[in-house]
Design a protein around this motif. Structure first.
Motif, PDB file in Angstrom:
ATOM      1  N   LEU A   1       9.641  22.051  29.273  1.00 41.76           N
ATOM      2  CA  LEU A   1       9.200  23.162  28.529  1.00 41.76           C
ATOM      3  C   LEU A   1       9.877  24.280  28.818  1.00 41.76           C
ATOM      4  O   LEU A   1      10.298  25.374  27.858  1.00 41.76           O
ATOM      5  CB  LEU A   1       7.784  23.418  28.530  1.00 41.76           C
ATOM      6  CG  LEU A   1       6.942  22.302  27.567  1.00 41.76           C
ATOM      7  CD1 LEU A   1       5.397  22.541  27.999  1.00 41.76           C
ATOM      8  CD2 LEU A   1       7.232  22.797  26.219  1.00 41.76           C
TER       9      LEU A   1
ATOM     10  N   MET B   1      12.956  24.299  27.183  1.00 42.44           N
ATOM     11  CA  MET B   1      12.692  24.453  25.826  1.00 42.44           C
ATOM     12  C   MET B   1      12.530  26.069  25.296  1.00 42.44           C
ATOM     13  O   MET B   1      13.346  26.458  24.350  1.00 42.44           O
ATOM     14  CB  MET B   1      11.854  23.554  25.121  1.00 42.44           C
ATOM     15  CG  MET B   1      12.191  22.031  25.524  1.00 42.44           C
ATOM     16  SD  MET B   1      10.959  20.897  24.576  1.00 42.44           S
ATOM     17  CE  MET B   1      10.845  21.194  22.636  1.00 42.44           C
ATOM     18  N   ARG B   2      11.778  26.572  26.250  1.00 42.15           N
ATOM     19  CA  ARG B   2      11.592  27.897  25.787  1.00 42.15           C
ATOM     20  C   ARG B   2      12.927  28.695  25.806  1.00 42.15           C
ATOM     21  O   ARG B   2      13.045  29.645  24.808  1.00 42.15           O
ATOM     22  CB  ARG B   2      10.623  28.553  26.952  1.00 42.15           C
ATOM     23  CG  ARG B   2       9.186  28.302  26.511  1.00 42.15           C
ATOM     24  CD  ARG B   2       8.222  29.161  27.415  1.00 42.15           C
ATOM     25  NE  ARG B   2       6.786  28.409  27.581  1.00 42.15           N
ATOM     26  CZ  ARG B   2       6.540  27.731  28.126  1.00 42.15           C
ATOM     27  NH1 ARG B   2       7.240  27.603  29.453  1.00 42.15           N
ATOM     28  NH2 ARG B   2       5.420  26.915  28.185  1.00 42.15           N
TER      29      ARG B   2
ATOM     30  N   SER C   1       9.503  19.888  10.356  1.00 46.13           N
ATOM     31  CA  SER C   1       9.810  20.826  11.503  1.00 46.13           C
ATOM     32  C   SER C   1      10.249  22.172  11.121  1.00 46.13           C
ATOM     33  O   SER C   1       9.850  23.062  11.760  1.00 46.13           O
ATOM     34  CB  SER C   1      10.812  20.251  12.312  1.00 46.13           C
ATOM     35  OG  SER C   1      11.823  19.528  11.614  1.00 46.13           O
TER      36      SER C   1
ATOM     37  N   GLU D   1       8.303  25.594  12.179  1.00 47.53           N
ATOM     38  CA  GLU D   1       8.983  26.551  13.146  1.00 47.53           C
ATOM     39  C   GLU D   1       8.762  27.890  12.481  1.00 47.53           C
ATOM     40  O   GLU D   1       8.349  28.724  13.259  1.00 47.53           O
ATOM     41  CB  GLU D   1      10.299  26.372  13.151  1.00 47.53           C
ATOM     42  CG  GLU D   1      10.390  25.092  14.279  1.00 47.53           C
ATOM     43  CD  GLU D   1      12.001  24.832  14.378  1.00 47.53           C
ATOM     44  OE1 GLU D   1      12.891  25.598  14.068  1.00 47.53           O
ATOM     45  OE2 GLU D   1      12.173  23.711  14.925  1.00 47.53           O
TER      46      GLU D   1
ATOM     47  N   GLU E   1       7.078  30.721  14.250  1.00 49.56           N
ATOM     48  CA  GLU E   1       7.908  32.090  14.621  1.00 49.56           C
ATOM     49  C   GLU E   1       6.846  33.322  14.185  1.00 49.56           C
ATOM     50  O   GLU E   1       6.786  34.422  14.682  1.00 49.56           O
ATOM     51  CB  GLU E   1       9.042  31.970  13.686  1.00 49.56           C
ATOM     52  CG  GLU E   1      10.234  31.923  14.451  1.00 49.56           C
ATOM     53  CD  GLU E   1      11.517  31.853  13.835  1.00 49.56           C
ATOM     54  OE1 GLU E   1      11.825  32.395  12.944  1.00 49.56           O
ATOM     55  OE2 GLU E   1      12.135  30.606  13.912  1.00 49.56           O
TER      56      GLU E   1
ATOM     57  N   GLU F   1       2.972  18.969  20.235  1.00 53.75           N
ATOM     58  CA  GLU F   1       4.315  18.959  20.059  1.00 53.75           C
ATOM     59  C   GLU F   1       5.011  20.020  21.010  1.00 53.75           C
ATOM     60  O   GLU F   1       4.911  21.177  21.001  1.00 53.75           O
ATOM     61  CB  GLU F   1       4.542  19.471  18.529  1.00 53.75           C
ATOM     62  CG  GLU F   1       4.357  18.522  17.710  1.00 53.75           C
ATOM     63  CD  GLU F   1       4.827  19.004  16.219  1.00 53.75           C
ATOM     64  OE1 GLU F   1       5.783  18.917  15.854  1.00 53.75           O
ATOM     65  OE2 GLU F   1       3.723  19.454  15.740  1.00 53.75           O
ATOM     66  N   ALA F   2       5.987  19.338  21.535  1.00 56.50           N
ATOM     67  CA  ALA F   2       6.850  20.057  22.621  1.00 56.50           C
ATOM     68  C   ALA F   2       7.576  21.306  21.873  1.00 56.50           C
ATOM     69  O   ALA F   2       7.536  22.552  22.404  1.00 56.50           O
ATOM     70  CB  ALA F   2       7.736  19.273  23.435  1.00 56.50           C
ATOM     71  N   ARG F   3       8.099  21.175  20.652  1.00 56.52           N
ATOM     72  CA  ARG F   3       8.772  22.218  20.193  1.00 56.52           C
ATOM     73  C   ARG F   3       7.839  23.409  19.662  1.00 56.52           C
ATOM     74  O   ARG F   3       8.278  24.388  19.491  1.00 56.52           O
ATOM     75  CB  ARG F   3       9.748  21.447  19.078  1.00 56.52           C
ATOM     76  CG  ARG F   3      10.885  21.112  19.392  1.00 56.52           C
ATOM     77  CD  ARG F   3      11.542  19.779  18.887  1.00 56.52           C
ATOM     78  NE  ARG F   3      11.093  20.043  17.174  1.00 56.52           N
ATOM     79  CZ  ARG F   3      11.893  20.559  16.483  1.00 56.52           C
ATOM     80  NH1 ARG F   3      12.982  21.690  16.608  1.00 56.52           N
ATOM     81  NH2 ARG F   3      11.636  20.898  15.152  1.00 56.52           N
TER      82      ARG F   3
ATOM     83  N   ALA G   1       4.981  23.960  21.322  1.00 55.12           N
ATOM     84  CA  ALA G   1       4.576  24.625  22.762  1.00 55.12           C
ATOM     85  C   ALA G   1       5.627  25.720  23.205  1.00 55.12           C
ATOM     86  O   ALA G   1       5.348  26.305  23.857  1.00 55.12           O
ATOM     87  CB  ALA G   1       4.228  23.530  23.649  1.00 55.12           C
ATOM     88  N   ALA G   2       6.994  25.171  23.079  1.00 53.44           N
ATOM     89  CA  ALA G   2       8.102  26.069  23.310  1.00 53.44           C
ATOM     90  C   ALA G   2       8.006  27.616  22.859  1.00 53.44           C
ATOM     91  O   ALA G   2       8.412  28.265  23.241  1.00 53.44           O
ATOM     92  CB  ALA G   2       9.447  25.456  22.846  1.00 53.44           C
ATOM     93  N   TYR G   3       7.269  27.737  21.901  1.00 55.46           N
ATOM     94  CA  TYR G   3       7.023  29.306  21.313  1.00 55.46           C
ATOM     95  C   TYR G   3       5.995  30.006  22.160  1.00 55.46           C
ATOM     96  O   TYR G   3       5.821  31.083  22.228  1.00 55.46           O
ATOM     97  CB  TYR G   3       6.462  29.181  19.968  1.00 55.46           C
ATOM     98  CG  TYR G   3       7.412  29.019  19.106  1.00 55.46           C
ATOM     99  CD1 TYR G   3       8.271  29.792  18.392  1.00 55.46           C
ATOM    100  CD2 TYR G   3       7.691  27.685  18.501  1.00 55.46           C
ATOM    101  CE1 TYR G   3       9.264  29.743  17.561  1.00 55.46           C
ATOM    102  CE2 TYR G   3       8.830  27.308  17.567  1.00 55.46           C
ATOM    103  CZ  TYR G   3       9.770  28.513  17.245  1.00 55.46           C
ATOM    104  OH  TYR G   3      10.724  28.060  16.121  1.00 55.46           O
TER     105      TYR G   3
END
Lengths: 174, 231, 782
Positions: free
Chosen positions: A123, A126-127, B179, B183, B187, B206-208, B210-212
Motif C-alpha cells: 500500500l 501504491m500510495r 475503476s 477513482e 479523488e 480494494e487496495a486501489r 485504499a491507496a487514496y
C-alpha cells in the motif's frame, strides 16, 4: 527466492540429512523445479561457514550425503529476520511470499502478520504511485496504473491467501 | 494497544467489543483518526470492518470499550444525542441503496440539511454548490434511478459533505462502480475532505481505493491493527 | 403450441403460487380467502332463487284462506281455523286455533294430528323460546300444553315461531275475517300471488352489488399481491429460456392456482355458512339449509368465471410490463391519466338510474338490469376515478415538512399503486354509505306514512265479535304497562236487511262508548250518559243525515256464523239526537254514523257490536307491549293487537343497518390486511435505504410520519371520493323509491371513520417492522 533461508527454515523443525532436505524442499516448494544435490551441498557449506548451521553427526560410510545438519541460534534469528523483512514489491513475487507464508505456518509463526506486513508495504508503494498519478500527466497515469494493477493483483493474492490460511496450515502439516 | 487516545486525535476508540448473536464482530478493536486524515479500514469479509465503522459513527453501541469524539464519550450518549451528532458532525457514503428513489438528486443532497431544520430553499441552494463541486449539478432535477452509477455515487458524496461534517464515513463507496468511476469518486471525495479538513474513515477491501488513504488499519478477527503504528 | 406445453407452463405457474416460503404461503392464503369470500357470496346469490322457491312452496302448502267460504257447510271434512297472529319482541308469531268439525278434517302440513282443545303443537324455534327464560312472558300468552312439534314442511324458515292450538266455539266467530271454515290446506292455484315489494327487490339487488363489487376489487388486488416479486421470478425464467408467451402462461397458471384455491375456500365458506344460516334470522326471515341450493348452472358459471377473471386481471396487469431476461421493464412513464373516459362510467351509472327516479313502490317493478347496471357502473366508476384523482391531487401537493415531502414524492412516483391499494376501501365505503342512506330514508318513510297519532294511544286491541268490551277494558286497566284505556264498540245498522246486492240499503255505523272515549271521534260540547250524536263532516256521508229521523228503525247487521240463522235486532233512532263534528281518531280516520253513550244502547244491540280498545302505554315498563298482548290473549285468543309505536320499526331497520355496518367493516378489514401485506412488502424492499437514512441521523418520527402520510393521503382521497359517490348513489336510490333525500351524516361519518380506522391500524401495525428495519442491522452487507 532465497534457497538458503528456505533450507534453514526447513531445519528449524529438527536436524536433517542433506538428502532429506532436498526431498522436503522438493515436496513443499519445488513443484516444477526440483533442487539439485549440488545446490543443496553448496548452500549448506555456505551456511556452515556463516555459522547458521552445524553438522549434527556423520553416519558410517562417509561422503557428503551422510552429513546430518542442525540449525544454530544464529540460523533461527536469520530465518526470523528474513520472514519479518518485507519483500520488495515486484511482479511475480508470490512464490517468495508463498514460501514465506508456508514457512511461517511450518514454524508456527503468525502467517497473517507476514501478509499484513506485506500489504502495508504494498500500500505504501501504491500510495506513492496514486499520488504521482494524481499530479502527473496521462503518460504518468498510465505507467502508474500499470504498476498499481500489478500491485493490486499481489494484494488480491494476499487477501486470498489470508482467507485460506487455515486450509493451508492443514495442507502444510500433512 | 494504547490505553488513552493518541494525542490530537479527533475520533478514537479502544477495546471495542461487539457481538451479533454467536459471532464476535469486534473483539478488542482500537482506532484513532486526526482531523484531515484519510484512514482506510481493510480486512477480509466478515472481519468486522463495517461494524467498526458503525460503532465509530455512533450507529450502533459497542458492548464494551470507549469511543471519544472531540473529547465526548459516544458510548454513553443516548440515541437522540448520537442521531443529532450524525446529522450535524458526520457524513455518510454507502455502497448503494442510499439515495431516496422518489426524491430528485438535489432533494437527496439537501436531505441532511433539512433534517437539521434548514429551510427547503436554502438547503437546496447549498446542495447545488456541492453538486457543482462534484460535477453532478447537471442531474439536479433527475431521480436517482435516472442517473448513472458514478453520478449517483457522486450525488451521495455531495450529500455526505453538504453539512460540512468533521468526519466522513465511507463504506465501500466505490463497490458498485468500475475503476475509472471509482477513482473519480475517490479523488473528489478525498480532495473535498482535505479542503475542509474533514477526516475520512474509508472502509474498503480494494487496495486501489485504499491507496487514496494516508494510512490503513487492518481488521482481522475483530481486532484492528494500525499498520503504521505497529511497524 | 402443444396442449402439453400449455399444461406444463400452467402447472409450473401453479407451483409458484404455493411455494416460496412463509411469504408465498401468506400471499396464497390471502388470495384464497379473498377469492373464497367472493365465491361464497356468489354461491349465496345463486341460491337465492331456489331459496325463494322453497319458501313459496311451503307457504302455499299451508295456506288456510277459504276462498269460497259461503259455499262450505259444516261436514266431516271441514275445519274451523282462526288466525291468532301476534308479535313477540319484534319477531312474528304465527298462531292458529283449529277446531275440527268431523273426523276427516284436514291437517296442516308438518302436523301429525290436530291438537285437542287446551293443547298445541309448536315450531322447534318456538318450543325453544318457550323453554327459555326469555320466553317466560310468552308462556303466559299461550296457556296451552305442548303436545308436539311442527315439522319442516309446515314452516317457511328454521327460526319461524308458529303454533296450532285446539279451539272451541269458533263457529260463532265465522263472521270475522280472521276465522274461516276450510276443507283443505294449500293455495288455490288460480290465486293471485302478491308480487314482492319492488323496493325490497331493489334493496336486495343493491345489497348484493354493494357487497360483491369490493370483493371483486379485492380479488383483483389480491391477484396482484407480490407482483414485483413475481415479475422478477418471471424475468429469471426468461433468462433460462422461456419466451414471453410462456411467461404469460406461467403467470396465468399462478393466478389460476390462487383462484382455484379460492374456489375451494369459497365452497367451504358457503357450506359452513349454510349450516350457520339455519340458526340466524335476518329481515325477519330465516331459512332452511336445504333451501339454500344454488342451481347447478349458476354454480358452473361461478366455477368458470372466477378463475377466468383472475387470469384476465393478471394478464391485464402484465400488459404494461415487458419482462426481459435481465429484468422487468415497465413501459416508460405511463401517459398522464385522462379524466373523460373515467367520468363515463359513473355518468353512465347515473344515466341508467335516472329514468327510474320518483317511481316509488307503487309504480311497478324496477328494471332489475338497469338497477344492477347503474349501481355497478357507479361503484366501478369509483375505481376508475380514484387513480386519476390521486394522480391529479398528489401532483399538486406542495411543500411541507420532510416527512410530507418523502410521502408525496413517493406517491407522485407510484400513484397507481397507491390508488389500487385503496380502491377496495373506497368502493366498499361508497356502497355502504349509499345503502345506509337508503335504509335511513325508507325507515323514516315507514314511520311517517302511518299518519297515526301516537300521542293519544299507542296500541289498539280489536276484540272478536260478541266479546263484551267492559270486562276487557277492566282487564287492560289492571295491566301494569297500560296508562289509559278508551273502549269503543262498533256495529252497523241498515234500513233493511237483504242479501240482494242490487238493492243497496242505506246504513250507518253505530259507535258505542262513554263520553271520554267518544271525544276521540268527535267534538262534543256537552255529553251525558244516554246521549246520542249524529256525526257530520265525514267524506261522502249522505246516509247519516238521511237516517237521522226520530223513530226510524235500523236493523243491526248480524255477526257470527253466516250459515247459522240469526235473530233480527232493531235500534230505533231516539228523540233529541245531537249533531257533532267528527275529528280524526288516533288512526287518522274521520268516523261517520251515530255515537251512542252506554245509556242509549237498547237491549240486543250490545251483542251486535265488536269492541275496540285504545291503549295509552307506559313505555318505561319493561316489555310493555308484550304485557298488553298477554292481556289481550287472556281476554280472548282471537283478540288482535296492533302497535302504533314508531320505534318498533326503527329498531328492526337498526338491526339491518348494524348488519350492513358489520359486513362493510369486515370487507374493510380484509382490505386492510391486504394493504398491510403490500405495505410490509414495500418496506422490506426499502430496508437498505431505511438503514442508510437512519445512519445520517433521520429521526424515527420523520420516517413513521412519512409512512402514515403515504397511507393516509390516498385513503383520505378515496374516502372523500367514496363519500361523494356514495351520497350521490344514495340520493338517486332514495329518489327512485320516491323518498325525500336526506344525507345520513351519521353513516357517512361512521363509514369514513371505519376507513380512517383501517388506515390507522395499518400504519400502527406496519410501524414495529418499520422501526425494526430502521435498526442499523440493515446496513450490514456481510
Amino acid at each position: 527466492m532465497s534457497i538458503g533461508h528456505t533450507l534453514l527454515g526447513l531445519l528449524e523443525s529438527g536436524p536433517r540429512h542433506g538428502y532429506d532436505l532436498k526431498r522436503a524442499f522438493d515436496a513443499k516448494f519445488g513443484h516444477d523445479r526440483p533442487l539439485h544435490y549440488g545446490q543443496v551441498y553448496s548452500t549448506m557449506s555456505r551456511l556452515l561457514k556463516n555459522g547458521l548451521v552445524e553438522v549434527d553427526g556423520i553416519e558410517a560410510g562417509g561422503g557428503p550425503e551422510r552429513k546430518r545438519y542442525a540449525i544454530t541460534e544464529a540460523g533461527v534469528t536469520d530465518v526470523a529476520q528474513w520472514l519479518a523483512t518485507p519483500e520488495k514489491p515486484e511482479p511475480y513475487l508470490q512464490s517468495t511470499l508463498y514460501t514465506k507464508v508456508v514457512l511461517a505456518l511450518l514454524t508456527e509463526r503468525d502467517a497473517a502478520d507476514v501478509l499484513d506486513t506485506q500489504r502495508s508495504e504494498h500500500l505504501r508503494s501504491m500510495r506513492v504511485l496514486t499520488d504521482r498519478k494524481r499530479k502527473g500527466d496521462l503518460a504518468d497515469q498510465l505507467i502508474c496504473d500499470h504498476a498499481l494493477f500489478h500491485l493490486e493483483a499481489d494484494l488480491r493474492w494476499l487477501e486470498l491467501t489470508a482467507a485460506r490460511l487455515d486450509k493451508l496450515r492443514e495442507a502444510v502439516a500433512r | 494497544m494504547t490505553l488513552s487516545a493518541p494525542a490530537g486525535s479527533l475520533l478514537a476508540a479502544r477495546d471495542l467489543e461487539k457481538t451479533y448473536g454467536p459471532t464476535k464482530a469486534l473483539d478488542g478493536a482500537a482506532f484513532s483518526i486526526h482531523p484531515g486524515e484519510v484512514v482506510a479500514v481493510m480486512g477480509p469479509s466478515g472481519s468486522g470492518k463495517s461494524t467498526l465503522l458503525h460503532c465509530l459513527a455512533g450507529i450502533v453501541t459497542p458492548d464494551a470499550g470507549s469511543i471519544t469524539y472531540n473529547g465526548r464519550e459516544l458510548t454513553t450518549m443516548n440515541d437522540s444525542g448520537r442521531s443529532a451528532l450524525r446529522r450535524s458532525e458526520f457524513g455518510f457514503v454507502f455502497q448503494f441503496g442510499q439515495l431516496v428513489p422518489e426524491l430528485t438528486c438535489v432533494e437527496n443532497v439537501a436531505l441532511p440539511l433539512r433534517l437539521n431544520g434548514t429551510p427547503r430553499k436554502e438547503a437546496e441552494r447549498t446542495a447545488l454548490t456541492w453538486m457543482q463541486r462534484l460535477e453532478v449539478d447537471d442531474v439536479r432535477g433527475k431521480r436517482p434511478g435516472e442517473v448513472s452509477g458514478g453520478q449517483g455515487q457522486r450525488v451521495a458524496v455531495a450529500r455526505a459533505l453538504v453539512t460540512g461534517p468533521r468526519v466522513v464515513f465511507a463504506d465501500e463507496p466505490t463497490g458498485a462502480l468500475d475503476s475509472l468511476n471509482g477513482e473519480r469518486v475517490m479523488e473528489l471525495l478525498t480532495e473535498a475532505a482535505r479542503s475542509t479538513n474533514a477526516a475520512v474513515v474509508l472502509v474498503t477491501h480494494e487496495a486501489r481505493v485504499a491507496a487514496y488513504s494516508d494510512r490503513e488499519v487492518v481488521v482481522r478477527d475483530g481486532k484492528a491493527r494500525d499498520m503504521e503504528r505497529a511497524v | 403450441m402443444s396442449t402439453r406445453q400449455w399444461a406444463r407452463d400452467l402447472a409450473l405457474g401453479a407451483r409458484f403460487a404455493v411455494t416460496g416460503g412463509r411469504e408465498g404461503w401468506t400471499r396464497a392464503l390471502l388470495t384464497a380467502v379473498g377469492v373464497g369470500l367472493g365465491v361464497a357470496l356468489l354461491l349465496l346469490t345463486a341460491a337465492v332463487p331456489n331459496l325463494l322457491d322453497g319458501r313459496d312452496r311451503r307457504e302455499d302448502s299451508r295456506q288456510d284462506h277459504a276462498y269460497a267460504q259461503d259455499t262450505l257447510r259444516p261436514s266431516d271434512d271441514t275445519l274451523l281455523i282462526a288466525h291468532a297472529n301476534s308479535d313477540f319482541r319484534g319477531s312474528d308469531l304465527r298462531g292458529r286455533l283449529v277446531e275440527p268439525e268431523g273426523p276427516d278434517a284436514p291437517v296442516p302440513p308438518g302436523v301429525n294430528e290436530l291438537p285437542k282443545p287446551g293443547t298445541m303443537v309448536v315450531s322447534p324455534a318456538l318450543k325453544e323460546l318457550l323453554g327459555s327464560d326469555e320466553g317466560r312472558l310468552l308462556r303466559d300468552r299461550l296457556p296451552f300444553d305442548i303436545v308436539g312439534t311442527i315439522g319442516d314442511p309446515g314452516l317457511i324458515g328454521s327460526q319461524e315461531l308458529a303454533w296450532y292450538a285446539g279451539g272451541t266455539g269458533l263457529a260463532e266467530q265465522l263472521g270475522s275475517p280472521t276465522v274461516m271454515r276450510i276443507d283443505a290446506f294449500g293455495a288455490d292455484p288460480s290465486q293471485y300471488t302478491e308480487p314482492l315489494d319492488p323496493v325490497l327487490v331493489m334493496l336486495t339487488l343493491v345489497i348484493f352489488v354493494v357487497l360483491l363489487v369490493p370483493v371483486g376489487v379485492f380479488i383483483a388486488t389480491a391477484v396482484r399481491f407480490g407482483g414485483e416479486r413475481r415479475d422478477r421470478r418471471l424475468a429469471a425464467l426468461r433468462l433460462v429460456g422461456s419466451d414471453s408467451r410462456m411467461t404469460r402462461r406461467i403467470a396465468a397458471g399462478e393466478a389460476l392456482a390462487g383462484a382455484v384455491l379460492g374456489l375451494l375456500f369459497g365452497t367451504v365458506f358457503f357450506l359452513a355458512g349454510r349450516e350457520f344460516a339455519a340458526s340466524v334470522e335476518l329481515f325477519r326471515i330465516s331459512v332452511f339449509p336445504s333451501d339454500l341450493n344454488p342451481s347447478p348452472l349458476l354454480v358452473l358459471l361461478v366455477a368458470a368465471a372466477v378463475p377466468a377473471a383472475a387470469v384476465v386481471v393478471t394478464l391485464l396487469a402484465l400488459r404494461g410490463v415487458v419482462i426481459e431476461p435481465l429484468g422487468v421493464v415497465r413501459t416508460a412513464r405511463p401517459a398522464r391519466r385522462r379524466l373523460w373516459w373515467r367520468l363515463l362510467l359513473p355518468l353512465a351509472g347515473v344515466g341508467m338510474l335516472v329514468p327510474m327516479l320518483g317511481q316509488g313502490r307503487h309504480n311497478g317493478d324496477f328494471n332489475q338490469y338497469l338497477v344492477v347496471g347503474g349501481v355497478l357502473c357507479l361503484l366501478v366508476g369509483v375505481t376508475a376515478l380514484l387513480p386519476w384523482l390521486v394522480e391529479a391531487v398528489v401532483a399538486r401537493l406542495g411543500a411541507g415538512g420532510l416527512a410530507w415531502q418523502l410521502a408525496v414524492r413517493r406517491l407522485q412516483l407510484s400513484s397507481g399503486t397507491a390508488a389500487r391499494m385503496v380502491n377496495g376501501i373506497a368502493v366498499a365505503v361508497a356502497g355502504a354509505i349509499a345503502l345506509q342512506m337508503l335504509f335511513t330514508g325508507i325507515d323514516s318513510q315507514y314511520t311517517r306514512d302511518t299518519g297515526q297519532d301516537v300521542s293519544r294511544a299507542q296500541m289498539q286491541v280489536e276484540l272478536p265479535d260478541g266479546v263484551p268490551v267492559a270486562p276487557a277494558a277492566a282487564a287492560f286497566e289492571k295491566t301494569e304497562s297500560v296508562r289509559d284505556v278508551q273502549a269503543l264498540s262498533y256495529g252497523y245498522a241498515y234500513e233493511k236487511l237483504t242479501d240482494d246486492p242490487e238493492e243497496a240499503a242505506r246504513g250507518a255505523q253505530l259507535t258505542v262508548g262513554d263520553c271520554e272515549a267518544l271525544r276521540m271521534l268527535a267534538k262534543l260540547t256537552t255529553c251525558r250518559d244516554g246521549d246520542v250524536f249524529a256525526l257530520t263532516g265525514a267524506d261522502y256521508d249522505t246516509d247519516t243525515p238521511a237516517l237521522n229521523k226520530p223513530g226510524r228503525a235500523l236493523h243491526m247487521q248480524p255477526v257470527g256464523d253466516p250459515t247459522a240463522p240469526q235473530q233480527d235486532v232493531v235500534w230505533t233512532v231516539p228523540e233529541g239526537v245531537k249533531s257533532a263534528a267528527a275529528v280524526q281518531d288516533p288512526t287518522g280516520n274521520l268516523s261517520s254514523g251515530f255515537l251512542l253513550t252506554p245509556g242509549a244502547v237498547t237491549p240486543g244491540v250490545e251483542k251486535r257490536v265488536s269492541g275496540r280498545l285504545w291503549l295509552g302505554i307506559d313505555e318505561s315498563v319493561a316489555d310493555a307491549q308484550e304485557l298488553v298482548r298477554n292481556t289481550a290473549a287472556s281476554v280472548d285468543p282471537l283478540a288482535h293487537t296492533s302497535t302504533w309505536v314508531a320505534t318498533e320499526r326503527t329498531t328492526r331497520f337498526d338491526s339491518i343497518r348494524t348488519g350492513l355496518f358489520v359486513g362493510a367493516t369486515a370487507v374493510l378489514v380484509l382490505i386492510g390486511v391486504s394493504l398491510l401485506v403490500s405495505q410490509l412488502e414495500q418496506l422490506r424492499e426499502r430496508r437498505k435505504l431505511l438503514s442508510a437514512l437512519v445512519a445520517f441521523g433521520t429521526r424515527r418520527r420523520t420516517l413513521s410520519l412519512s409512512v402514515l402520510w403515504q397511507t393516509a393521503v390516498p385513503i383520505g382521497l378515496g374516502l372523500a371520493l367514496s363519500a361523494v359517490v356514495g351520497t350521490i348513489l344514495g340520493a338517486v336510490l332514495l329518489r327512485m323509491t320516491a323518498t325525500p333525500v336526506r344525507v345520513d351524516w351519521g353513516s357517512v361519518l361512521g363509514m369514513t371513520g371505519v376507513g380512517a380506522g383501517v388506515v390507522a391500524l395499518v400504519t400502527a401495525l406496519s410501524l414495529p417492522p418499520l422501526l425494526r428495519m430502521m435498526r442499523p442491522d440493515g446496513l450490514r452487507t456481510e
